[in-house]
Design a protein around this motif. Structure first.
Motif, PDB file in Angstrom:
ATOM      1  N   LEU A   1       0.814  -1.224   0.000  1.00  0.00           N
ATOM      2  CA  LEU A   1       0.000   0.000   0.000  1.00  0.00           C
ATOM      3  C   LEU A   1       0.844   1.268   0.000  1.00  0.00           C
ATOM      4  O   LEU A   1       0.321   2.367   0.069  1.00  0.00           O
ATOM      5  N   GLY A   2       2.141   1.120  -0.015  1.00  0.00           N
ATOM      6  CA  GLY A   2       3.023   2.288  -0.111  1.00  0.00           C
ATOM      7  C   GLY A   2       3.352   2.928   1.219  1.00  0.00           C
ATOM      8  O   GLY A   2       3.643   4.125   1.298  1.00  0.00           O
ATOM      9  N   PHE A   3       3.304   2.137   2.290  1.00  0.00           N
ATOM     10  CA  PHE A   3       3.679   2.659   3.611  1.00  0.00           C
ATOM     11  C   PHE A   3       5.143   3.103   3.545  1.00  0.00           C
ATOM     12  O   PHE A   3       6.015   2.324   3.155  1.00  0.00           O
ATOM     13  N   PRO A   4       5.423   4.364   3.902  1.00  0.00           N
ATOM     14  CA  PRO A   4       6.792   4.878   3.698  1.00  0.00           C
ATOM     15  C   PRO A   4       7.845   4.060   4.454  1.00  0.00           C
ATOM     16  O   PRO A   4       7.617   3.691   5.607  1.00  0.00           O
ATOM     17  N   ASP A   5       8.958   3.801   3.794  1.00  0.00           N
ATOM     18  CA  ASP A   5       9.971   2.974   4.482  1.00  0.00           C
ATOM     19  C   ASP A   5      10.826   3.792   5.458  1.00  0.00           C
ATOM     20  O   ASP A   5      11.703   3.265   6.118  1.00  0.00           O
ATOM     21  N   SER A   6      10.533   5.088   5.557  1.00  0.00           N
ATOM     22  CA  SER A   6      11.211   5.910   6.580  1.00  0.00           C
ATOM     23  C   SER A   6      10.655   5.608   7.973  1.00  0.00           C
ATOM     24  O   SER A   6      11.231   6.029   8.977  1.00  0.00           O
ATOM     25  N   ILE A   7       9.530   4.909   8.002  1.00  0.00           N
ATOM     26  CA  ILE A   7       8.830   4.756   9.289  1.00  0.00           C
ATOM     27  C   ILE A   7       9.133   3.413   9.949  1.00  0.00           C
ATOM     28  O   ILE A   7       8.953   2.349   9.365  1.00  0.00           O
ATOM     29  N   ASN A   8       9.604   3.524  11.173  1.00  0.00           N
ATOM     30  CA  ASN A   8       9.887   2.343  11.977  1.00  0.00           C
ATOM     31  C   ASN A   8       8.700   2.134  12.913  1.00  0.00           C
ATOM     32  O   ASN A   8       8.446   2.930  13.806  1.00  0.00           O
ATOM     33  N   LEU A   9       7.926   1.084  12.665  1.00  0.00           N
ATOM     34  CA  LEU A   9       6.690   0.830  13.415  1.00  0.00           C
ATOM     35  C   LEU A   9       6.966   0.019  14.677  1.00  0.00           C
ATOM     36  O   LEU A   9       7.548  -1.064  14.614  1.00  0.00           O
ATOM     37  N   VAL A  10       6.545   0.569  15.814  1.00  0.00           N
ATOM     38  CA  VAL A  10       6.658  -0.157  17.081  1.00  0.00           C
ATOM     39  C   VAL A  10       5.240  -0.383  17.592  1.00  0.00           C
ATOM     40  O   VAL A  10       4.512   0.580  17.856  1.00  0.00           O
ATOM     41  N   ARG A  11       4.849  -1.643  17.669  1.00  0.00           N
ATOM     42  CA  ARG A  11       3.482  -1.932  18.146  1.00  0.00           C
ATOM     43  C   ARG A  11       3.492  -2.063  19.666  1.00  0.00           C
ATOM     44  O   ARG A  11       4.377  -2.672  20.245  1.00  0.00           O
TER      45      ARG A  11
ATOM     46  N   HIS B   1      -5.668   9.788  16.105  1.00  0.00           N
ATOM     47  CA  HIS B   1      -6.681   8.840  16.591  1.00  0.00           C
ATOM     48  C   HIS B   1      -7.313   8.219  15.350  1.00  0.00           C
ATOM     49  O   HIS B   1      -7.940   8.926  14.558  1.00  0.00           O
ATOM     50  N   LEU B   2      -7.146   6.923  15.154  1.00  0.00           N
ATOM     51  CA  LEU B   2      -7.669   6.281  13.944  1.00  0.00           C
ATOM     52  C   LEU B   2      -8.588   5.111  14.306  1.00  0.00           C
ATOM     53  O   LEU B   2      -8.475   4.545  15.395  1.00  0.00           O
ATOM     54  N   PRO B   3      -9.452   4.741  13.359  1.00  0.00           N
ATOM     55  CA  PRO B   3     -10.338   3.605  13.628  1.00  0.00           C
ATOM     56  C   PRO B   3      -9.521   2.326  13.794  1.00  0.00           C
ATOM     57  O   PRO B   3      -8.421   2.199  13.251  1.00  0.00           O
ATOM     58  N   ARG B   4     -10.108   1.395  14.504  1.00  0.00           N
ATOM     59  CA  ARG B   4      -9.413   0.117  14.687  1.00  0.00           C
ATOM     60  C   ARG B   4      -9.623  -0.772  13.468  1.00  0.00           C
ATOM     61  O   ARG B   4     -10.542  -0.561  12.688  1.00  0.00           O
ATOM     62  N   GLY B   5      -8.764  -1.731  13.303  1.00  0.00           N
ATOM     63  CA  GLY B   5      -8.908  -2.690  12.208  1.00  0.00           C
ATOM     64  C   GLY B   5      -8.148  -2.240  10.975  1.00  0.00           C
ATOM     65  O   GLY B   5      -7.210  -1.448  11.053  1.00  0.00           O
ATOM     66  N   LEU B   6      -8.577  -2.750   9.822  1.00  0.00           N
ATOM     67  CA  LEU B   6      -7.873  -2.457   8.569  1.00  0.00           C
ATOM     68  C   LEU B   6      -8.509  -1.230   7.919  1.00  0.00           C
ATOM     69  O   LEU B   6      -9.618  -1.279   7.433  1.00  0.00           O
ATOM     70  N   HIS B   7      -7.791  -0.119   7.942  1.00  0.00           N
ATOM     71  CA  HIS B   7      -8.355   1.120   7.406  1.00  0.00           C
ATOM     72  C   HIS B   7      -7.310   1.861   6.594  1.00  0.00           C
ATOM     73  O   HIS B   7      -6.142   1.916   6.979  1.00  0.00           O
ATOM     74  N   PRO B   8      -7.733   2.470   5.480  1.00  0.00           N
ATOM     75  CA  PRO B   8      -6.750   3.185   4.635  1.00  0.00           C
ATOM     76  C   PRO B   8      -6.090   4.363   5.351  1.00  0.00           C
ATOM     77  O   PRO B   8      -4.994   4.774   4.987  1.00  0.00           O
TER      78      PRO B   8
END
Ligand code: SF4
Ligand code: SF4
Lengths: 222, 137
Positions: free
Chosen positions: B30-40, B107-114
């Protein structure tokens, strides 16, 4: 408790700018309870000092420790265990702690991280209000338990003044007129007559106007 | 402006579910930028200011937090607490003379959202416009 707030970061960075290593020293007393200078706030401050110095292009080592209190000799002596780890201590205690370190540790430079503001309490989470000014001659038994010294803008002993309107102080509509509250509270205990008693001119020497104050308890000194 | 961006994202388990979709490949597709390091994290309400500041200490040019809608957090007030801490970090950065926009809360909706990917792109371009941060390694 003693209530305090962190100083602006610009001031703190200025204090430590020539240091190579500092010890940020938390206090687990009042300033922990008012969320200004406990272990959590000291960790945050340490991080901000590292970031501020990095931004200024300077390197600094910052360690973080805490003492049970910084207002007793027995705890201040514990600083010695870290003496090789710092050029200066940045204390997140109230002003008493900073003074105590200065009094007792002749070779330690200590800087205040907080502005010590007042004696107060927290009735709402995240909010503290001034309740007592430590005047040394308490009159709460005459005023329904509400302090006119700390809580009246003019510290009147015979209030209210002519500016009291609808229970609000003339300095600001958000400020309670404590003399109105004293009046109402005495009334609720059927003691309104107390409002008619003229308080004499007060001797403020016990409030610090006679120089630094001291308490000595012979029964506790050996 | 072209430079190696480093952005750290702290996202709760519920709003970052897309990172698990398609064996973890969907975000990339989906083109998530690779500059972003995601920490869950289990809940953004558990994030402390020190955690956000540490990301800057580690060289991040920007840091952002994605948590549940303010009125629909799985842990009731978790994302509101996170937003308050993000505000406090922003104020502290500004005291240091650093642009407050380098730290953000969404603040974003839960689940799979664009929106999850859209906000990542927004953050990437915001930080790219600001330029390299003062804590960059
Ligand atoms: S009268 Fe003096 S000691 Fe008593 S609460 Fe007020 S300031 Fe404190
Ligand atoms: S309005 Fe009340 S609290 Fe304010 S200065 Fe006058 S007496 Fe004191």
């Amino acid at each position: 408790m003693i209530v305090a707030e962190r100083k602006p970061m610009g001031e703190i960075i200025e204090m430590v700018q020539d240091c190579k290593k500092v010890l940020v020293l938390a206090c687990r007393g009042c300033v922990t309870v008012c969320s200004a200078g406990g272990e959590r706030e000291a960790e945050i401050l340490s991080s901000l000092i590292r970031l501020g110095m990095k931004k200024a292009g300077k390197s600094i080592e910052v360690s973080t420790e805490s003492l049970v209190r910084q207002c007793d000799r027995e705890y201040i002596d514990e600083i010695d265990q870290w003496k090789d780890d710092y050029d200066a201590v940045v204390s997140t205690a109230c002003g008493v702690g900073v003074n105590f370190i200065s009094n007792l540790k002749k070779d330690t430079m200590v800087y205040p991280a907080l502005n010590t503001t007042f004696f107060g309490g927290s009735a709402e989470q995240g909010e503290w209000t001034e309740q007592c000014a430590g005047c040394g001659d308490c009159v709460l038994h005459l005023t329904g338990g509400l302090c006119p010294v700390a809580r009246c803008a003019k510290s009147l002993m015979n209030g209210p003044c002519g500016g009291s309107v609808d229970g609000r102080c003339e300095i600001h509509k958000d400020v309670e007129c404590i003399w109105q509250s004293i009046h109402d509270r005495l009334g609720s205990f059927d003691r309104s007559a107390q409002m008619e008693v003229i308080a004499p001119i007060r001797d403020w020497s016990s409030a610090g106007h006679g120089g630094p104050r001291k308490v000595v308890r012979d029964d506790l000194t050996v | 402006m072209n430079f190696d961006l480093a952005i750290t994202l702290f996202s709760c388990h519920y709003t970052s579910q897309q990172s698990c979709a398609e064996d973890g490949k969907e975000l990339e597709q989906l083109g998530f930028p690779d500059s972003i390091n995601l920490v869950r994290v289990p809940c953004t309400g558990k994030l402390q200011m020190t955690t956000l500041l540490k990301a800057f200490e580690d060289g991040a040019d920007g840091v952002y937090v994605v948590g549940c809608p303010a009125d629909g957090c799985h842990n009731v007030k978790g994302s509101i607490r996170a937003a308050k801490r993000v505000d406090a970090v922003r104020a502290a950065l500004e005291e240091l003379g650093v642009e407050g926009e380098r730290v953000q809360m969404y603040h974003l909706p839960r689940g799979l959202h664009p929106e999850f990917v859209a906000k990542a792109k927004e953050m990437d371009s915001r930080i790219r416009n600001l330029g390299q941060g003062p804590f960059s390694n």
